[in-house]
Motif scaffolding. Structure first.
Motif, mmCIF file in Angstrom:
data_model
loop_
_atom_site.group_PDB
_atom_site.id
_atom_site.type_symbol
_atom_site.label_atom_id
_atom_site.label_comp_id
_atom_site.label_asym_id
_atom_site.label_seq_id
_atom_site.Cartn_x
_atom_site.Cartn_y
_atom_site.Cartn_z
ATOM 1 N N PRO A 4 0.666 1.335 -15.900
ATOM 2 C CA PRO A 4 -0.672 1.598 -15.352
ATOM 3 C C PRO A 4 -1.556 0.364 -15.217
ATOM 4 O O PRO A 4 -2.652 0.444 -14.702
ATOM 5 C CB PRO A 4 -1.262 2.594 -16.348
ATOM 6 C CG PRO A 4 -0.543 2.345 -17.612
ATOM 7 C CD PRO A 4 0.840 1.903 -17.220
ATOM 8 N N SER A 6 -1.598 -2.280 -13.217
ATOM 9 C CA SER A 6 -2.044 -2.620 -11.859
ATOM 10 C C SER A 6 -3.038 -1.583 -11.344
ATOM 11 O O SER A 6 -3.964 -1.924 -10.616
ATOM 12 C CB SER A 6 -0.862 -2.756 -10.906
ATOM 13 O OG SER A 6 -0.229 -1.515 -10.702
ATOM 14 N N HIS A 7 -2.865 -0.331 -11.741
ATOM 15 C CA HIS A 7 -3.814 0.701 -11.322
ATOM 16 C C HIS A 7 -5.181 0.470 -11.965
ATOM 17 O O HIS A 7 -6.215 0.623 -11.314
ATOM 18 C CB HIS A 7 -3.290 2.093 -11.676
ATOM 19 C CG HIS A 7 -2.008 2.430 -10.983
ATOM 20 N ND1 HIS A 7 -1.912 2.603 -9.618
ATOM 21 C CD2 HIS A 7 -0.753 2.596 -11.474
ATOM 22 C CE1 HIS A 7 -0.665 2.875 -9.296
ATOM 23 N NE2 HIS A 7 0.062 2.860 -10.405
ATOM 24 N N GLU A 8 -5.185 0.097 -13.238
ATOM 25 C CA GLU A 8 -6.439 -0.186 -13.936
ATOM 26 C C GLU A 8 -7.135 -1.404 -13.326
ATOM 27 O O GLU A 8 -8.351 -1.410 -13.147
ATOM 28 C CB GLU A 8 -6.179 -0.422 -15.419
ATOM 29 C CG GLU A 8 -5.725 0.824 -16.151
ATOM 30 C CD GLU A 8 -5.211 0.530 -17.554
ATOM 31 O OE1 GLU A 8 -5.290 -0.631 -17.994
ATOM 32 O OE2 GLU A 8 -4.715 1.469 -18.187
ATOM 33 N N GLY A 10 -6.754 -2.529 -10.226
ATOM 34 C CA GLY A 10 -7.244 -2.132 -8.905
ATOM 35 C C GLY A 10 -8.535 -1.346 -8.998
ATOM 36 O O GLY A 10 -9.465 -1.551 -8.209
ATOM 37 N N ALA A 11 -8.615 -0.451 -9.975
ATOM 38 C CA ALA A 11 -9.846 0.331 -10.171
ATOM 39 C C ALA A 11 -11.005 -0.566 -10.598
ATOM 40 O O ALA A 11 -12.137 -0.383 -10.139
ATOM 41 C CB ALA A 11 -9.606 1.419 -11.208
ATOM 42 N N GLU A 20 -13.674 0.897 -2.092
ATOM 43 C CA GLU A 20 -12.253 1.162 -2.327
ATOM 44 C C GLU A 20 -11.442 -0.110 -2.055
ATOM 45 O O GLU A 20 -11.825 -0.938 -1.239
ATOM 46 C CB GLU A 20 -11.769 2.290 -1.416
ATOM 47 C CG GLU A 20 -12.373 3.628 -1.757
ATOM 48 C CD GLU A 20 -11.979 4.115 -3.136
ATOM 49 O OE1 GLU A 20 -10.802 3.954 -3.507
ATOM 50 O OE2 GLU A 20 -12.853 4.639 -3.847
ATOM 51 N N ARG A 21 -10.302 -0.225 -2.750
ATOM 52 C CA ARG A 21 -9.487 -1.433 -2.626
ATOM 53 C C ARG A 21 -8.998 -1.649 -1.203
ATOM 54 O O ARG A 21 -8.943 -2.783 -0.725
ATOM 55 C CB ARG A 21 -8.325 -1.376 -3.613
ATOM 56 C CG ARG A 21 -7.802 -2.752 -3.956
ATOM 57 C CD ARG A 21 -6.698 -2.731 -4.980
ATOM 58 N NE ARG A 21 -5.483 -2.231 -4.371
ATOM 59 C CZ ARG A 21 -4.848 -1.127 -4.724
ATOM 60 N NH1 ARG A 21 -5.306 -0.393 -5.693
ATOM 61 N NH2 ARG A 21 -3.755 -0.743 -4.121
ATOM 62 N N HIS A 43 -3.803 -8.948 -8.082
ATOM 63 C CA HIS A 43 -3.440 -7.538 -8.187
ATOM 64 C C HIS A 43 -2.097 -7.280 -7.505
ATOM 65 O O HIS A 43 -1.247 -6.575 -8.043
ATOM 66 C CB HIS A 43 -4.532 -6.659 -7.579
ATOM 67 C CG HIS A 43 -4.146 -5.224 -7.532
ATOM 68 N ND1 HIS A 43 -3.563 -4.664 -6.420
ATOM 69 C CD2 HIS A 43 -4.223 -4.249 -8.457
ATOM 70 C CE1 HIS A 43 -3.301 -3.396 -6.672
ATOM 71 N NE2 HIS A 43 -3.697 -3.116 -7.900
ATOM 72 N N ALA A 47 1.254 -5.861 -9.288
ATOM 73 C CA ALA A 47 1.925 -4.646 -8.807
ATOM 74 C C ALA A 47 3.385 -4.943 -8.441
ATOM 75 O O ALA A 47 4.278 -4.134 -8.727
ATOM 76 C CB ALA A 47 1.173 -4.068 -7.618
ATOM 77 N N GLU A 50 5.424 -5.179 -11.572
ATOM 78 C CA GLU A 50 5.664 -3.847 -12.136
ATOM 79 C C GLU A 50 6.752 -3.102 -11.362
ATOM 80 O O GLU A 50 7.594 -2.429 -11.971
ATOM 81 C CB GLU A 50 4.369 -3.043 -12.158
ATOM 82 C CG GLU A 50 3.388 -3.567 -13.187
ATOM 83 C CD GLU A 50 2.040 -2.899 -13.122
ATOM 84 O OE1 GLU A 50 1.745 -2.184 -12.140
ATOM 85 O OE2 GLU A 50 1.260 -3.091 -14.071
#
Length: 139
Positions: A4, A6-8, A10-11, A20-21, A43, A47, A50
């Motif tokens: 998670p 990369s998701h964190e 990105g957020a 938004e990204r 980022h 990603a 990952e």
């Protein structure tokens, strides 16, 4: 499953820039390189690392499956896959630490509140010139 991280990240980037990204990526394409494009690149690298971890983990699981016979040829593939997995983990950890440190150093700036309009100040009055004296400096 992807880590998670990369998701964190990105957020956090989306929160920092207030969009938004995907919109930020489109905006960054039209701008000269700066902090936004650097964060988006970090980022993307995170990603990718990952995804690489997930791929090599799955491939390694296939190579060492209990029903699969391991010969000399297969062992070289196992070692190569394990090495690539270790590299991807190292890259992910390094990227995660770097982008997290950068994001922690940044903060969203709010627009300054408008100050109440004040009447323009009158220019300061000059002292009166004594009669017969020239306003020009003497030598």
């Amino acid at each position: 499953m992807l880590d998670p991280t990369s998701h964190e990240v990105g957020a956090r980037i989306a929160e920092l820039y207030g969009a938004e990204r995907t919109a930020l990526e489109l905006h960054a394409q039209d701008q000269p390189p700066g902090m936004l494009s650097a964060l988006l690149a970090m980022h993307d690298n995170l990603a990718f690392a990952e995804r690489s971890i997930a791929f090599h983990r799955e491939r390694l699981a296939q190579l060492v499956h209990p029903e699969r016979l391991l010969g000399a040829h297969e062992v070289t593939h196992v070692l190569d896959c394990a090495r690539r997995l270790a590299e991807a983990v190292t890259i992910r950890d390094t990227q995660a630490r770097t982008v997290t440190a950068v994001l922690q150093s940044l903060g969203r700036v709010t627009a300054p509140e408008p100050s109440p309009e004040t009447a323009p100040c009158a220019p300061a009055a000059l002292p009166p010139v004594p009669p017969g004296a020239s306003p020009a400096r003497s030598r």
